[in-house]
Design a protein around this motif. Structure first.
Motif, PDB file in Angstrom:
ATOM      1  N   LEU A  29       0.824  -1.210   0.000  1.00 50.19           N
ATOM      2  CA  LEU A  29       0.000   0.000   0.000  1.00 50.19           C
ATOM      3  C   LEU A  29       0.858   1.260   0.000  1.00 50.19           C
ATOM      4  CD1 LEU A  29      -2.754  -1.132   2.530  1.00 50.19           C
ATOM      5  CD2 LEU A  29      -2.948  -0.955   0.029  1.00 50.19           C
ATOM      6  N   ARG A  30       1.935   1.255   0.782  1.00 48.03           N
ATOM      7  CA  ARG A  30       2.840   2.420   0.806  1.00 48.03           C
ATOM      8  C   ARG A  30       3.509   2.630  -0.551  1.00 48.03           C
ATOM      9  NH1 ARG A  30       5.759   0.770   5.969  1.00 48.03           N
ATOM     10  NH2 ARG A  30       4.212   1.310   7.499  1.00 48.03           N
ATOM     11  N   ARG A  31       3.935   1.540  -1.138  1.00 43.77           N
ATOM     12  CA  ARG A  31       4.705   1.638  -2.373  1.00 43.77           C
ATOM     13  C   ARG A  31       3.837   1.939  -3.595  1.00 43.77           C
ATOM     14  NH1 ARG A  31       8.998  -2.792  -3.278  1.00 43.77           N
ATOM     15  NH2 ARG A  31      10.228  -1.274  -2.148  1.00 43.77           N
ATOM     16  N   TYR A  32       2.681   1.269  -3.717  1.00 47.78           N
ATOM     17  CA  TYR A  32       1.890   1.361  -4.944  1.00 47.78           C
ATOM     18  C   TYR A  32       0.518   2.001  -4.774  1.00 47.78           C
ATOM     19  CZ  TYR A  32       5.339  -2.162  -6.231  1.00 47.78           C
ATOM     20  OH  TYR A  32       6.504  -2.841  -6.446  1.00 47.78           O
ATOM     21  N   GLY A  33       0.068   2.165  -3.535  1.00 46.37           N
ATOM     22  CA  GLY A  33      -1.303   2.609  -3.345  1.00 46.37           C
ATOM     23  C   GLY A  33      -2.248   1.482  -3.720  1.00 46.37           C
ATOM     24  N   LEU A  34      -3.488   1.821  -3.973  1.00 43.61           N
ATOM     25  CA  LEU A  34      -4.476   0.794  -4.331  1.00 43.61           C
ATOM     26  C   LEU A  34      -5.515   1.421  -5.250  1.00 43.61           C
ATOM     27  CD1 LEU A  34      -4.973  -2.184  -3.650  1.00 43.61           C
ATOM     28  CD2 LEU A  34      -6.449  -1.443  -1.798  1.00 43.61           C
ATOM     29  N   GLU A  41      -3.347  -7.515  -8.170  1.00 42.81           N
ATOM     30  CA  GLU A  41      -1.954  -7.763  -7.771  1.00 42.81           C
ATOM     31  C   GLU A  41      -1.844  -7.724  -6.244  1.00 42.81           C
ATOM     32  OE1 GLU A  41       0.757  -8.683  -9.456  1.00 42.81           O
ATOM     33  OE2 GLU A  41      -0.425  -8.743 -11.299  1.00 42.81           O
ATOM     34  N   TYR A  42      -2.549  -6.806  -5.622  1.00 37.24           N
ATOM     35  CA  TYR A  42      -2.576  -6.724  -4.161  1.00 37.24           C
ATOM     36  C   TYR A  42      -3.201  -7.992  -3.571  1.00 37.24           C
ATOM     37  CZ  TYR A  42      -3.582  -4.838   0.489  1.00 37.24           C
ATOM     38  OH  TYR A  42      -3.640  -4.636   1.849  1.00 37.24           O
ATOM     39  N   PHE A  43      -4.308  -8.436  -4.158  1.00 38.80           N
ATOM     40  CA  PHE A  43      -4.986  -9.645  -3.692  1.00 38.80           C
ATOM     41  C   PHE A  43      -4.065 -10.863  -3.801  1.00 38.80           C
ATOM     42  CE2 PHE A  43      -7.847 -13.306  -4.481  1.00 38.80           C
ATOM     43  CZ  PHE A  43      -8.531 -13.298  -3.277  1.00 38.80           C
ATOM     44  N   TYR A  44      -3.228 -10.915  -4.839  1.00 43.14           N
ATOM     45  CA  TYR A  44      -2.313 -12.046  -5.026  1.00 43.14           C
ATOM     46  C   TYR A  44      -1.318 -12.172  -3.867  1.00 43.14           C
ATOM     47  CZ  TYR A  44      -3.872 -11.746  -9.937  1.00 43.14           C
ATOM     48  OH  TYR A  44      -4.608 -11.692 -11.085  1.00 43.14           O
ATOM     49  N   THR A  45      -1.087 -11.109  -3.114  1.00 46.92           N
ATOM     50  CA  THR A  45      -0.151 -11.173  -1.982  1.00 46.92           C
ATOM     51  C   THR A  45      -0.804 -11.707  -0.712  1.00 46.92           C
ATOM     52  OG1 THR A  45      -0.552  -8.927  -1.118  1.00 46.92           O
ATOM     53  CG2 THR A  45       1.080  -9.147  -2.904  1.00 46.92           C
TER      54      THR A  45
END
Length: 172
Positions: A29-34, A41-45
């Motif tokens: 979230l810090r690096r890429y936002g949402l 891609e966030y969900f994949y983590t």
């Protein structure tokens, strides 16, 4: 927060554990936002992706094939899709964003997809939505407990009001 450890439990136990997890990847979230472009891609983590079929999904096949290759699924398969994003999510405002991701199943010989599981990303935290059967089960159990409590109270009230008859009194 991560899902519970250990792999000694059954698949039902693992599914139950994952249902009570919330997940946030603060570094992502810090690096890429949402936003709508990177929420999958966030969900994949998340542990949801790992424990709910992500490694065998069409999404994973596409990720491994790279952006230039087209992946054509055959047979039965599933994928995770973004089905809803509120305006704040579309604008990239993490703190008030709402995304809905759905796992859908595709069956060979059948037209269209069947929704299987739903996940919410609320303000950067991912949650698994309960299945409708789980909601009914919880409601029925609560109703049964309430009915049991009511019947016990009524029984206590009735037994207090009635004088107890002895065996001698009932013969007369």
């Amino acid at each position: 927060m991560e899902a519970g450890g250990g792999s000694s439990g059954s698949a039902d136990t693992a599914a139950d554990e994952i249902a009570h997890v919330s997940f946030a990847n603060v570094e992502f979230l810090r690096r890429y936002g949402l936003n709508v472009k990177n929420v999958l891609e966030y969900f994949y983590t998340s542990p949801f992706y790992l424990h709910c079929g992500g490694p065998s999904s069409l999404n994973e096949r596409r990720r491994r094939a790279g952006s230039g290759e087209e992946v054509r699924p055959s047979g039965n398969w599933h994928e995770f899709t973004l089905v809803h994003a509120n305006e704040d999510a579309k604008d990239g405002r993490v703190e008030t964003s709402i995304f809905v991701i759905q796992k859908v199943l595709w069956r060979e010989g059948h037209e269209g997809s069947v929704p299987s599981e739903v996940f919410y990303v609320l303000s950067g935290s991912i949650y698994k939505a309960p299945q409708i059967g789980e909601l009914f089960d919880a409601a029925i159990c609560q109703a049964a407990r309430s009915a049991d409590l009511i019947l016990r109270k009524q029984l206590e009230g009735v037994s207090r009001k009635r004088p107890r008859l002895s065996l001698d009194d009932s013969r007369s």
